[in-house]
Write a protein that holds these residues in place. Structure first.
Motif, PDB file in Angstrom:
ATOM      1  N   UNK A 191       0.838  -1.187   0.000  1.00 25.46           N
ATOM      2  CA  UNK A 191       0.000   0.000   0.000  1.00 25.46           C
ATOM      3  C   UNK A 191       0.886   1.254   0.000  1.00 25.46           C
ATOM      4  N   UNK A 192       0.796   2.016  -1.054  1.00 22.03           N
ATOM      5  CA  UNK A 192       1.744   3.130  -1.197  1.00 22.03           C
ATOM      6  C   UNK A 192       1.508   4.266  -0.209  1.00 22.03           C
ATOM      7  N   UNK A 193       0.237   4.511   0.069  1.00 18.33           N
ATOM      8  CA  UNK A 193      -0.069   5.575   1.041  1.00 18.33           C
ATOM      9  C   UNK A 193       0.577   5.248   2.382  1.00 18.33           C
ATOM     10  N   UNK A 194       0.418   3.984   2.733  1.00 17.33           N
ATOM     11  CA  UNK A 194       0.963   3.541   4.000  1.00 17.33           C
ATOM     12  C   UNK A 194       2.473   3.705   4.016  1.00 17.33           C
ATOM     13  N   UNK A 195       3.054   3.273   2.952  1.00 15.46           N
ATOM     14  CA  UNK A 195       4.504   3.344   2.862  1.00 15.46           C
ATOM     15  C   UNK A 195       4.986   4.791   3.044  1.00 15.46           C
ATOM     16  N   UNK A 196       4.271   5.711   2.373  1.00 18.02           N
ATOM     17  CA  UNK A 196       4.754   7.079   2.447  1.00 18.02           C
ATOM     18  C   UNK A 196       4.575   7.670   3.844  1.00 18.02           C
ATOM     19  N   UNK A 197       3.453   7.334   4.508  1.00 22.24           N
ATOM     20  CA  UNK A 197       3.290   7.881   5.861  1.00 22.24           C
ATOM     21  C   UNK A 197       4.324   7.275   6.787  1.00 22.24           C
ATOM     22  N   UNK A 198       4.623   6.021   6.564  1.00 21.66           N
ATOM     23  CA  UNK A 198       5.597   5.356   7.415  1.00 21.66           C
ATOM     24  C   UNK A 198       6.957   6.045   7.305  1.00 21.66           C
ATOM     25  N   UNK A 199       7.297   6.356   6.088  1.00 19.09           N
ATOM     26  CA  UNK A 199       8.581   7.012   5.892  1.00 19.09           C
ATOM     27  C   UNK A 199       8.578   8.437   6.423  1.00 19.09           C
ATOM     28  N   UNK A 200       7.418   9.059   6.296  1.00 16.14           N
ATOM     29  CA  UNK A 200       7.353  10.451   6.711  1.00 16.14           C
ATOM     30  C   UNK A 200       7.354  10.602   8.228  1.00 16.14           C
ATOM     31  N   UNK A 201       6.962   9.530   8.903  1.00 19.26           N
ATOM     32  CA  UNK A 201       6.707   9.636  10.335  1.00 19.26           C
ATOM     33  C   UNK A 201       7.827  10.264  11.160  1.00 19.26           C
ATOM     34  N   UNK A 202       9.038   9.794  11.050  1.00 17.08           N
ATOM     35  CA  UNK A 202      10.047  10.277  11.979  1.00 17.08           C
ATOM     36  C   UNK A 202      10.331  11.773  11.858  1.00 17.08           C
ATOM     37  N   UNK A 203      10.140  12.322  10.683  1.00 17.33           N
ATOM     38  CA  UNK A 203      10.499  13.720  10.506  1.00 17.33           C
ATOM     39  C   UNK A 203       9.454  14.672  11.073  1.00 17.33           C
ATOM     40  N   UNK A 204       8.223  14.202  11.196  1.00 17.86           N
ATOM     41  CA  UNK A 204       7.144  15.066  11.700  1.00 17.86           C
ATOM     42  C   UNK A 204       7.100  15.000  13.222  1.00 17.86           C
ATOM     43  N   UNK A 205       6.986  16.136  13.889  1.00 23.17           N
ATOM     44  CA  UNK A 205       6.805  16.048  15.341  1.00 23.17           C
ATOM     45  C   UNK A 205       5.461  15.384  15.629  1.00 23.17           C
ATOM     46  N   UNK A 206       5.440  14.550  16.628  1.00 28.88           N
ATOM     47  CA  UNK A 206       4.228  13.793  16.898  1.00 28.88           C
ATOM     48  C   UNK A 206       3.558  14.285  18.172  1.00 28.88           C
ATOM     49  N   UNK A 207       2.287  14.592  18.051  1.00 29.83           N
ATOM     50  CA  UNK A 207       1.523  15.061  19.202  1.00 29.83           C
ATOM     51  C   UNK A 207       1.274  13.907  20.163  1.00 29.83           C
ATOM     52  N   UNK A 208       1.160  14.225  21.468  1.00 28.30           N
ATOM     53  CA  UNK A 208       0.938  13.179  22.481  1.00 28.30           C
ATOM     54  C   UNK A 208      -0.399  12.507  22.290  1.00 28.30           C
ATOM     55  N   UNK A 209      -1.453  13.347  22.220  1.00 27.93           N
ATOM     56  CA  UNK A 209      -2.782  12.769  22.058  1.00 27.93           C
ATOM     57  C   UNK A 209      -3.072  12.678  20.565  1.00 27.93           C
ATOM     58  N   UNK A 210      -3.090  11.464  20.076  1.00 31.40           N
ATOM     59  CA  UNK A 210      -3.334  11.261  18.656  1.00 31.40           C
ATOM     60  C   UNK A 210      -4.793  11.537  18.333  1.00 31.40           C
ATOM     61  N   UNK A 211      -5.627  11.343  19.325  1.00 27.24           N
ATOM     62  CA  UNK A 211      -7.047  11.606  19.146  1.00 27.24           C
ATOM     63  C   UNK A 211      -7.857  10.816  20.131  1.00 27.24           C
ATOM     64  N   UNK A 212      -9.125  11.147  20.187  1.00 25.28           N
ATOM     65  CA  UNK A 212     -10.013  10.362  21.031  1.00 25.28           C
ATOM     66  C   UNK A 212     -11.379  10.341  20.383  1.00 25.28           C
ATOM     67  N   UNK A 213     -12.201   9.408  20.826  1.00 23.18           N
ATOM     68  CA  UNK A 213     -13.533   9.287  20.243  1.00 23.18           C
ATOM     69  C   UNK A 213     -14.472   8.725  21.289  1.00 23.18           C
ATOM     70  N   UNK A 214     -15.680   9.274  21.294  1.00 18.44           N
ATOM     71  CA  UNK A 214     -16.698   8.766  22.201  1.00 18.44           C
ATOM     72  C   UNK A 214     -18.034   9.291  21.750  1.00 18.44           C
ATOM     73  N   UNK A 215     -19.098   8.604  22.141  1.00 20.43           N
ATOM     74  CA  UNK A 215     -20.436   9.114  21.842  1.00 20.43           C
ATOM     75  C   UNK A 215     -21.093   9.634  23.097  1.00 20.43           C
ATOM     76  N   UNK A 216     -20.275   9.839  24.112  1.00 22.63           N
ATOM     77  CA  UNK A 216     -20.819  10.349  25.361  1.00 22.63           C
ATOM     78  C   UNK A 216     -21.539   9.285  26.178  1.00 22.63           C
ATOM     79  N   UNK A 217     -21.413   8.027  25.780  1.00 19.50           N
ATOM     80  CA  UNK A 217     -22.074   6.970  26.559  1.00 19.50           C
ATOM     81  C   UNK A 217     -21.064   6.315  27.486  1.00 19.50           C
TER      82      UNK A 217
END
Ligand SMILES: [Zn+2]
Length: 682
Positions: free
Chosen positions: A2-28
């Motif tokens: 998967x090329x998209x995957x490959x490119x994000x994988x390679x790009x990863x180390x150079x980008x600063x990474x936020x602590x909270x990648x995200x969260x999700x809930x429906x309030x339940x």
């Protein structure tokens, strides 16, 4: 690929990474899933997987019971693309280390700040009221091989892990100190680690993504119907995880110290079988490192940083998993109040300094003769969770509901049951404390914990049989135990409780059968030891307890006498047939601990349950409407009929889930193999 995957994988180390990648809930309300990626900075696949899942959730907006929180682990190391900067962030979660991180003060290493930031995200959320909290820690390996799952062996961990359909490896947390999962697992949370594949393989992200969806469904946050892609994720994991055994236990960790110059020989992959003594690695100074035992190679180290050179594991058979599940379920009665870890009534977990914690350990890992590296068990305590006792057949949501009153009562009734603890001294196993005090009222002389026998059984009983050769190397200890038995005279025995006598005779029988084989080893079958053609080994007077001769003649006892004149008629409990072992393949396996008075009822229940559920000995063929039973049920039918009206009724009582059909089933008896139940030489 998967090329998209490959490119994000390679790009990863150079980008600063936020602590909270995200969260999700429906309030339940519901379960909180905390997913971590990149706790090791050279393992970004989990981060990509979490982002994918979060993106899908945002787009599709399915209803969620509970919440998902995705965190990046070692952001500084991720930015550099290396495992860690100063210290391995996934080895910093010992009690002391966590305390240091919680205290204000300067950071002693770069990772301390990372740890503090993680705690700041996690801890406030734990304080909210979730029905359960599940930690999912996503990693990757430097070696090639299928994805797999690593868990501390609690029933609730197992249940979720087994649903992933990846190979499950039990026991990481006993082998590796200071992991994040170990820390949160100890607090009573579900803690699942997944090694998704090789660090730089794009499929690793796919695996992690599928794992995360599966966990969200299995833990009850999402429903399958809301996820059109779910079947694809399930199939992906099933394909990826096929091949290795379903469950393995970790047996050995080769620790690497900085400066060792450890170098794994090239070409090894995860799950590769290795032989004892086979050369596996080298180190600076020409030192050769060999596998100290046969096993399955896990996580060989092919990168510069890391303290784990390689691990060795071994397959755990379903029978032992089942038996250990039963035993642990039975023990709940005494474990409803956690001994360590999360204390539900505001009591802080307490552990005496300098004293090894009492540990509850799984049977599966208890069985084999295993030695852990010194200190491997330090600082580990485990608690058995009330929720963990839910029956296998229950839906995942049941894991999170409180114990129902009946179950609670049953658990409490199992009062004689004990605490599963081991001396932490050698870091492993199991069912009884090594030193178990006899009740004060008992005669002071005899050790009713049969501790010497338990020690021998733990060392030499294996899932695949009895290691008679190993027993043979422990003759002095064996002699001491037999001498203890032999020292019991009639007045002493008569002063004991029924349970103490019952346990004594079962242990006498088993110990002398094992010793008989050991003394004649190698033999093909116990039946070969009868002497003449007409001699029967069961009639030989080989048990030197003349004072306890039921006929009062002062003769040594035969195994037959113990079984047919003492055990069966005096105690009138057919479960004894699953407790005594006749050194043959078709016998119910030897329990890897002594029978002890204070847990006897639970032990007998457990071995009979396990025996009936063991398809190699009793096959309950629902489709064919036939139960294929061990000959034992035929030979001793009168005992089973005494205890349950009929053999069928008896089997129904001990059969696994929904056995009502057995009442009308055909009964067939299987052939009995008298071949020696020798642990296969590996
Ligand atoms: Zn890792």
């Amino acid at each position: 690929m998967n090329e998209t995957v490959q490119s994000t994988l390679e790009a990863a180390p150079t980008k600063p990474i936020e602590r909270v990648l995200g969260s999700y809930s429906s309030g339940r309300s519901g379960v909180l899933v905390v997913v971590l990626g990149g706790l090791h900075g050279n393992e970004p696949a989990g981060i990509h997987a979490a982002r994918r899942v979060l993106a899908t959730l945002e787009r599709e907006q399915p209803e969620m019971r509970g919440a998902l929180l995705a965190l990046a682990g070692n952001t500084a190391a991720l930015a550099q693309g290396q495992r860690f900067i100063d210290r391995d962030l996934n080895r910093m979660w010992s009690e002391d280390d966590v305390r240091i991180a919680r205290e204000a003060g300067g950071d002693d290493c770069r990772e301390r700040g990372e740890q503090r930031a993680l705690l700041a995200e996690i801890e406030p959320r734990l304080a909210q009221s979730w029905s359960q909290v599940l930690f999912l820690d996503l990693h990757s390996t430097s070696a090639e091989g299928p994805p797999f799952c690593l868990v501390g062996d609690t029933l609730q961990n197992r249940r979720i892990a087994l649903r992933l359909k990846l190979p499950v490896i039990l026991g990481l947390e006993e082998n590796v100190e200071g992991t994040l999962l170990g820390h949160y697992g100890e607090q009573g949370h579900v803690a699942i680690g997944v090694e998704g594949g090789r660090h730089d393989d794009p499929r690793t992200i796919d695996h992690h993504e599928s794992v995360l969806w599966t966990v969200l469904v299995t833990a009850g946050l999402l429903v399958e119907a809301d996820l059109p892609e779910y079947a694809r994720h399930r199939a992906r994991l099933e394909t990826a995880g096929a091949g290795p055994p379903a469950v393995l236990e970790l047996l050995h960790r080769h620790a690497v110290e900085p400066g060792d110059g450890f170098r794994m020989e090239p070409g090894f992959v995860n799950f590769q079988p290795v032989e004892h003594g086979e050369l596996r690695a080298g180190a600076d100074g020409g030192q050769r490192i060999e596998a100290p035992r046969a096993g399955v190679l896990l996580m060989p180290l092919y990168q510069g940083q890391g303290q784990d050179g390689f691990f060795l594991g071994r397959r755990v058979r379903p029978f032992w998993l089942h038996l250990s599940t039963l035993l642990r379920r039975l023990r709940l009665g005494t474990r409803l109040q956690p001994a360590a870890g999360r204390a539900p009534r505001g009591r802080p977990p307490r552990r005496a300094r300098g004293r090894p914690p009492r540990r509850a350990l799984p049977l599966a890992r208890a069985l084999p003769p295993v030695r852990l590296p010194q200190g491997a068990s330090r600082g580990r305590a485990r608690l058995l969770h009330a929720q963990g006792g839910a029956a296998e057949a229950m839906s995942p949501m049941c894991l999170m509901s409180p114990m129902n009153p009946r179950r609670l009562a049953a658990a409490s009734l199992a009062a004689a049951l004990t605490i599963a603890c081991s001396s932490a001294s050698d870091g492993l196993r199991v069912l009884v404390p090594t030193v178990e005090r006899a009740p004060e009222t008992a005669t002071a002389g005899f050790d009713h914990s049969h501790a010497r026998w338990t020690a021998l059984l733990r060392e030499h009983v294996r899932p695949d049989g009895i290691d008679y050769r190993g027993f043979g190397k422990d003759i002095p200890a064996f002699d001491r135990y037999l001498a203890e038995l032999q020292a019991v005279d009639r007045p002493e025995l008569e002063g004991w409780t029924r349970e103490q006598r019952f346990a004594f005779w079962i242990n006498v029988y088993n110990a002398h059968v094992v010793r008989l084989i050991v003394d004649h080893y190698p033999v093909a079958s116990i039946k070969d030891l009868g002497g003449t053609v007409f001699g029967r080994i069961w009639d030989k007077k080989i048990v030197p307890l003349p004072d306890l001769d039921p006929e009062g003649k002062g003769a040594n006892l035969s195994l037959g006498t113990i079984e047919h004149e003492i055990l069966r008629p005096r105690f009138k409990d057919a479960r004894v047939h699953a407790a005594i072992n006749c050194a043959s393949v078709s016998c119910p396996p030897l329990l890897p601990e002594a029978f002890v008075a204070e847990r006897l009822d639970a032990q007998l229940d457990a071995v009979m349950h396990a025996f009936v559920a063991d398809p190699t000995r009793n096959r309950l063929d629902r489709e064919g409407h036939t139960i294929h039973l061990s000959k034992i049920f035929d030979w001793f039918a009168s005992d089973f009929e005494r205890d349950a009206e009929s053999v069928r009724a008896y089997v129904t009582k001990y059969a696994p889930a929904d056995p009502k059909w057995i009442a009308g089933a055909k009964v067939k008896y299987r052939d009995y193999s008298w071949k020696l139940n020798d642990a296969a030489e590996k």
